[in-house]
Design a protein around this motif. Structure first.
Motif, PDB file in Angstrom:
ATOM      1  N   ASP A  63      32.332  43.922 -29.529  1.00 21.95           N
ATOM      2  CA  ASP A  63      32.652  45.587 -29.027  1.00 21.95           C
ATOM      3  C   ASP A  63      31.233  46.090 -29.720  1.00 21.95           C
ATOM      4  OD1 ASP A  63      33.159  48.157 -29.498  1.00 21.95           O
ATOM      5  OD2 ASP A  63      35.455  47.921 -29.839  1.00 21.95           O
ATOM      6  N   LEU A  64      30.508  46.508 -28.970  1.00 26.67           N
ATOM      7  CA  LEU A  64      29.281  47.239 -29.391  1.00 26.67           C
ATOM      8  C   LEU A  64      29.315  48.503 -29.954  1.00 26.67           C
ATOM      9  CD1 LEU A  64      27.377  46.810 -25.793  1.00 26.67           C
ATOM     10  CD2 LEU A  64      26.969  45.243 -28.010  1.00 26.67           C
ATOM     11  N   SER A  65      30.402  49.011 -30.309  1.00 28.60           N
ATOM     12  CA  SER A  65      30.701  50.040 -31.157  1.00 28.60           C
ATOM     13  C   SER A  65      30.993  49.809 -32.816  1.00 28.60           C
ATOM     14  CB  SER A  65      31.736  51.157 -30.657  1.00 28.60           C
ATOM     15  OG  SER A  65      32.878  50.528 -30.919  1.00 28.60           O
ATOM     16  N   ARG A  66      30.970  48.201 -32.696  1.00 26.74           N
ATOM     17  CA  ARG A  66      31.488  47.891 -34.092  1.00 26.74           C
ATOM     18  C   ARG A  66      30.192  47.073 -34.754  1.00 26.74           C
ATOM     19  NH1 ARG A  66      37.584  45.632 -32.971  1.00 26.74           N
ATOM     20  NH2 ARG A  66      38.533  47.948 -32.391  1.00 26.74           N
ATOM     21  N   PRO A  67      29.596  47.617 -35.627  1.00 26.76           N
ATOM     22  CA  PRO A  67      28.290  46.810 -36.339  1.00 26.76           C
ATOM     23  C   PRO A  67      28.849  45.564 -36.628  1.00 26.76           C
ATOM     24  CG  PRO A  67      28.320  48.827 -37.001  1.00 26.76           C
ATOM     25  CD  PRO A  67      29.599  49.081 -36.275  1.00 26.76           C
ATOM     26  N   ALA A  68      29.808  45.371 -37.356  1.00 24.16           N
ATOM     27  CA  ALA A  68      30.177  43.766 -37.696  1.00 24.16           C
ATOM     28  C   ALA A  68      30.561  42.765 -36.615  1.00 24.16           C
ATOM     29  CB  ALA A  68      31.513  43.973 -38.526  1.00 24.16           C
ATOM     30  N   ASP A  69      30.850  43.449 -35.441  1.00 23.09           N
ATOM     31  CA  ASP A  69      30.789  42.560 -34.387  1.00 23.09           C
ATOM     32  C   ASP A  69      29.552  42.082 -33.724  1.00 23.09           C
ATOM     33  OD1 ASP A  69      33.419  42.814 -34.136  1.00 23.09           O
ATOM     34  OD2 ASP A  69      33.686  43.336 -32.130  1.00 23.09           O
ATOM     35  N   ILE A  70      28.523  43.100 -33.693  1.00 24.03           N
ATOM     36  CA  ILE A  70      27.145  42.741 -33.270  1.00 24.03           C
ATOM     37  C   ILE A  70      26.736  41.597 -34.369  1.00 24.03           C
ATOM     38  CG2 ILE A  70      24.822  43.756 -32.861  1.00 24.03           C
ATOM     39  CD1 ILE A  70      26.207  46.345 -32.237  1.00 24.03           C
ATOM     40  N   ARG A  71      26.716  41.837 -35.400  1.00 23.77           N
ATOM     41  CA  ARG A  71      25.970  40.721 -36.638  1.00 23.77           C
ATOM     42  C   ARG A  71      26.665  39.521 -36.231  1.00 23.77           C
ATOM     43  NH1 ARG A  71      26.921  45.413 -40.236  1.00 23.77           N
ATOM     44  NH2 ARG A  71      28.811  44.485 -41.065  1.00 23.77           N
ATOM     45  N   GLU A  72      28.057  39.458 -36.034  1.00 23.09           N
ATOM     46  CA  GLU A  72      28.860  38.283 -35.868  1.00 23.09           C
ATOM     47  C   GLU A  72      28.227  37.511 -34.707  1.00 23.09           C
ATOM     48  OE1 GLU A  72      31.398  35.003 -36.537  1.00 23.09           O
ATOM     49  OE2 GLU A  72      30.354  36.441 -37.742  1.00 23.09           O
ATOM     50  N   PHE A  73      28.013  38.379 -33.472  1.00 26.44           N
ATOM     51  CA  PHE A  73      27.441  37.745 -32.208  1.00 26.44           C
ATOM     52  C   PHE A  73      26.294  37.202 -32.443  1.00 26.44           C
ATOM     53  CE2 PHE A  73      25.841  39.164 -28.057  1.00 26.44           C
ATOM     54  CZ  PHE A  73      26.031  38.128 -27.353  1.00 26.44           C
ATOM     55  N   ALA A  74      25.393  37.798 -33.101  1.00 28.69           N
ATOM     56  CA  ALA A  74      23.820  37.287 -33.433  1.00 28.69           C
ATOM     57  C   ALA A  74      23.984  35.986 -34.158  1.00 28.69           C
ATOM     58  CB  ALA A  74      23.188  38.378 -33.664  1.00 28.69           C
ATOM     59  N   ARG A  75      24.988  35.950 -35.078  1.00 27.32           N
ATOM     60  CA  ARG A  75      24.926  35.016 -36.108  1.00 27.32           C
ATOM     61  C   ARG A  75      25.432  33.658 -35.300  1.00 27.32           C
ATOM     62  NH1 ARG A  75      28.322  31.577 -38.341  1.00 27.32           N
ATOM     63  NH2 ARG A  75      30.337  32.821 -37.453  1.00 27.32           N
ATOM     64  N   ARG A  76      26.414  33.698 -34.499  1.00 28.22           N
ATOM     65  CA  ARG A  76      27.018  32.725 -33.647  1.00 28.22           C
ATOM     66  C   ARG A  76      26.198  32.105 -32.710  1.00 28.22           C
ATOM     67  NH1 ARG A  76      32.966  34.011 -31.479  1.00 28.22           N
ATOM     68  NH2 ARG A  76      32.630  31.720 -31.014  1.00 28.22           N
ATOM     69  N   VAL A  77      25.426  33.263 -31.838  1.00 27.74           N
ATOM     70  CA  VAL A  77      24.403  32.838 -30.899  1.00 27.74           C
ATOM     71  C   VAL A  77      23.412  31.832 -31.502  1.00 27.74           C
ATOM     72  CG1 VAL A  77      22.423  33.453 -29.274  1.00 27.74           C
ATOM     73  CG2 VAL A  77      24.675  34.396 -29.109  1.00 27.74           C
ATOM     74  N   GLY A  78      22.720  32.379 -32.696  1.00 29.97           N
ATOM     75  CA  GLY A  78      22.021  31.580 -33.656  1.00 29.97           C
ATOM     76  C   GLY A  78      22.505  30.114 -34.032  1.00 29.97           C
ATOM     77  N   GLU A  79      23.905  29.995 -34.070  1.00 28.75           N
ATOM     78  CA  GLU A  79      24.307  28.676 -34.108  1.00 28.75           C
ATOM     79  C   GLU A  79      24.181  27.620 -32.962  1.00 28.75           C
ATOM     80  OE1 GLU A  79      28.497  29.252 -35.118  1.00 28.75           O
ATOM     81  OE2 GLU A  79      27.746  29.660 -37.309  1.00 28.75           O
ATOM     82  N   HIS A  80      23.932  28.344 -31.608  1.00 30.40           N
ATOM     83  CA  HIS A  80      23.968  27.520 -30.554  1.00 30.40           C
ATOM     84  C   HIS A  80      22.210  27.349 -30.152  1.00 30.40           C
ATOM     85  CE1 HIS A  80      28.020  28.772 -30.015  1.00 30.40           C
ATOM     86  NE2 HIS A  80      27.963  27.738 -29.074  1.00 30.40           N
ATOM     87  N   THR A  81      21.393  28.120 -30.570  1.00 29.52           N
ATOM     88  CA  THR A  81      20.011  28.149 -30.014  1.00 29.52           C
ATOM     89  C   THR A  81      19.220  28.660 -31.089  1.00 29.52           C
ATOM     90  OG1 THR A  81      18.298  28.931 -28.289  1.00 29.52           O
ATOM     91  CG2 THR A  81      20.222  30.220 -29.043  1.00 29.52           C
ATOM     92  N   ASP A  82      18.014  28.118 -31.153  1.00 28.46           N
ATOM     93  CA  ASP A  82      16.892  28.349 -32.264  1.00 28.46           C
ATOM     94  C   ASP A  82      15.914  29.567 -31.884  1.00 28.46           C
ATOM     95  OD1 ASP A  82      15.522  27.160 -30.583  1.00 28.46           O
ATOM     96  OD2 ASP A  82      14.447  25.808 -31.395  1.00 28.46           O
ATOM     97  N   ARG A  83      16.261  30.026 -30.519  1.00 28.53           N
ATOM     98  CA  ARG A  83      15.451  31.328 -29.925  1.00 28.53           C
ATOM     99  C   ARG A  83      16.318  32.053 -29.072  1.00 28.53           C
ATOM    100  NH1 ARG A  83      13.928  27.129 -26.684  1.00 28.53           N
ATOM    101  NH2 ARG A  83      13.645  27.731 -24.431  1.00 28.53           N
TER     102      ARG A  83
END
Length: 245
Positions: A63-83
């Protein structure tokens, strides 16, 4: 497969243009990390992709209105790819209404937070992955209403405010990230048709088959993004502006 091995992040990918982006990039060979308000909504996009391209779409709730969701999204994508090679800020909450009091306070705040705040925080938290790429690009789907009031628009004033803020952010971001090699493109479309990449309509919307009176198409916008991203790194197309019809 001209985008083979590219890592692409797309927000707001459960329907309309975001969904078309996810499907289009997957069919071009990219690994696509898509978000929607719920992972179930994002997963519907993945299940509708045909063939092996389906395996190249990875789904997340954000949910783009929730900063915690965005941080978690970025973190989880970083678990799948290094870039991340391409970040497409497409997600935004649409809000209509011809009078300021047509919308509640919560709706107004959520519209501005998800569109303007969400774009800022997406870039902030995906910057480390973008900087790890050898060809990093950011695309912002803004809107023609960011620069002026458009005839017959039913958009609420809060939507205009959110898109104006998004445009201002995109402009300064382009100037500040450019020297580091991260290109920032912005698209300013009016209302456009939402043809599906799987449909015959998508194939029939080439430039030779479209009349001057018809709406801008999803396919045309997608091709603009593909064109900009494919250019040599010393070619920088800051924005695409489209005239409303």
């Amino acid at each position: 497969m001209k985008f083979e091995n590219l890592r692409v992040v797309v927000t707001g990918a459960s329907r309309h243009f975001g969904r078309a982006l996810a499907i289009g990039f997957a069919h071009l060979g990219a690994e696509v990390y898509v978000s929607a308000r719920t992972v179930e909504a994002a997963e519907r996009t993945r299940t509708e992709v045909m063939g092996s391209a389906r395996d190249r779409i990875h789904t997340f709730g954000c949910d783009l209105s929730r900063p915690a969701d965005i941080r978690e999204f970025a973190r989880r994508v970083g678990e799948h790819t290094d870039r991340v090679d391409l970040l497409v800020n497409n997600g935004a909450r649409w809000l209509d209404g011809l009078e300021l009091d047509d919308a509640s306070d919560d709706e107004i705040v959520e519209t501005i937070e998800s569109t303007a705040g969400g774009t800022v925080l997406m870039v902030k938290h995906f910057l480390p992955l973008l900087r790890a790429s050898g060809r990093p690009d950011i695309v912002n789907m803004v809107a023609v209403c960011a620069g002026r009031a458009t005839p017959h628009s039913t958009a609420h004033e809060a939507f205009y405010a959110a898109k104006g803020a998004q445009a201002g952010f995109a402009d300064i971001l382009s100037r500040r990230l450019g020297p580091s090699g991260i290109r920032v493109f912005s698209l300013y479309p009016p209302d456009f048709s939402t043809s599906d990449p799987r449909s015959a309509e998508w194939e029939d919307m080439g430039p030779d088959r479209q009349s001057a009176e018809e709406k801008l198409t999803t396919q045309a916008l997608f091709e603009c993004i593909v064109y900009a991203v494919e250019q040599p790194r010393d070619c920088f197309i800051r924005s695409f502006h489209f005239e409303p019809r």
